[in-house]
Design an enzyme around this catalytic site. Sequence first.
Site, PDB file in Angstrom:
ATOM      1  CG  ASP A 148      10.247  60.016  28.767  1.00  0.00           C
ATOM      2  OD1 ASP A 148       9.977  59.022  29.790  1.00  0.00           O
ATOM      3  OD2 ASP A 148      10.064  59.479  27.269  1.00  0.00           O
ATOM      4  CB  SER A 167      17.955  59.342  31.751  1.00  0.00           C
ATOM      5  OG  SER A 167      18.861  59.691  30.632  1.00  0.00           O
ATOM      6  CG  ASN A 189      10.313  56.031  33.463  1.00  0.00           C
ATOM      7  OD1 ASN A 189      10.246  55.001  33.595  1.00  0.00           O
ATOM      8  ND2 ASN A 189      10.498  56.560  32.364  1.00  0.00           N
ATOM      9  CG  HIS A 231      13.737  57.382  28.585  1.00  0.00           C
ATOM     10  ND1 HIS A 231      12.686  57.151  28.053  1.00  0.00           N
ATOM     11  CD2 HIS A 231      14.578  58.148  27.575  1.00  0.00           C
ATOM     12  CE1 HIS A 231      12.561  57.326  26.714  1.00  0.00           C
ATOM     13  NE2 HIS A 231      13.789  58.102  26.427  1.00  0.00           N
TER      14      HIS A 231
HETATM   15  C1  GRF Z   1      14.273  49.484  29.832  1.00  0.00           C
HETATM   16  O1  GRF Z   1      15.241  49.156  28.970  1.00  0.00           O
HETATM   17  C2  GRF Z   1      13.925  50.728  30.315  1.00  0.00           C
HETATM   18  O2  GRF Z   1      14.888  51.412  30.100  1.00  0.00           O
HETATM   19  C3  GRF Z   1      12.826  50.993  29.674  1.00  0.00           C
HETATM   20  O3  GRF Z   1      12.035  49.754  29.374  1.00  0.00           O
HETATM   21  C4  GRF Z   1      12.999  48.754  29.524  1.00  0.00           C
HETATM   22  C5  GRF Z   1      12.392  47.752  30.520  1.00  0.00           C
HETATM   23  O4  GRF Z   1      12.987  46.503  30.782  1.00  0.00           O
HETATM   24  N1  GRF Z   1      11.863  51.873  30.228  1.00  0.00           N
HETATM   25  P1  GRF Z   1      12.869  45.534  31.680  1.00  0.00           P
HETATM   26  O5  GRF Z   1      11.413  45.196  31.727  1.00  0.00           O
HETATM   27  O6  GRF Z   1      13.279  46.236  33.028  1.00  0.00           O
HETATM   28  O7  GRF Z   1      13.686  44.294  31.389  1.00  0.00           O
END
Ligand code: GRF
Length: 218
Positions: A150, A141, A112, A114
């Site tokens: 997370d 991260s 993932n 984050h």
């Molecule tokens: C990203 O900022 C990521 O960190 C979070 O959700 C957002 C997703 O953006 N988990 P995208 O859909 O990849 O543009």
Amino acid sequence: MSASSLLRIGILISGAGSNMLSIAEAIREREIAAELALVATDKPECIGLMHAASLGIPTFVIPKAKVETRESYDARLRVTLESQSIELVVLAGYMRILSNAFVNAFSGRLINIHPSLLPNHKGLHTHRRVLAAGDTVHGASVHYVTPELDGGPVILQASFNVRTSDDEKSLATRTQIYEHKIYPKVVKWIASGRLKYIHKQAQLDGHILTQPIIEYFT
Ligand code: GRF
């Protein structure tokens, strides 16, 4: 992954899909030796899905039924992923919390991104909370996913200084710029066999990552 075939990656999205696109682009450029075999979403109307389809990536929409448990939904998701022989599941703005059964089924094959410097600011609204806390640094991260939200081993972080002029929107924008650099890098490490998940720890080139690797940006 067999030696002769490319790692089959599935990406789960719920929104714009910009991280998905950064990985798709790195695969297209042959930076990452993998096949983006599937993009799936819980949100039929999400923009990222249209982007994926326009790139010719197989897309799957799995909307939640009106009355459905998390376990039941995740079981359906798992069937879809397994039907496409997905070996690595990449969460990229996927907004559903995953059941323990799902996480355990893909243990070590589930990552993932984050938008914070974990373990700081787990959960939602990270940019707002960074500003409220008066943090001077922020970032993103990439981590292995475990049942703790997370909370899995962090692999790589992008870190940058918060500016006095920053607001929630600018922090979100700046964070994403760096996300698009670090997420494809981690996927590349996994696809090339450099990064492994062994005994619940991340190992890069045979060395346990006792701390995340940090890339600093200005
Ligand atoms: C990203 O900022 C990521 O960190 C979070 O959700 C957002 C997703 O953006 N988990 P995208 O859909 O990849 O543009």
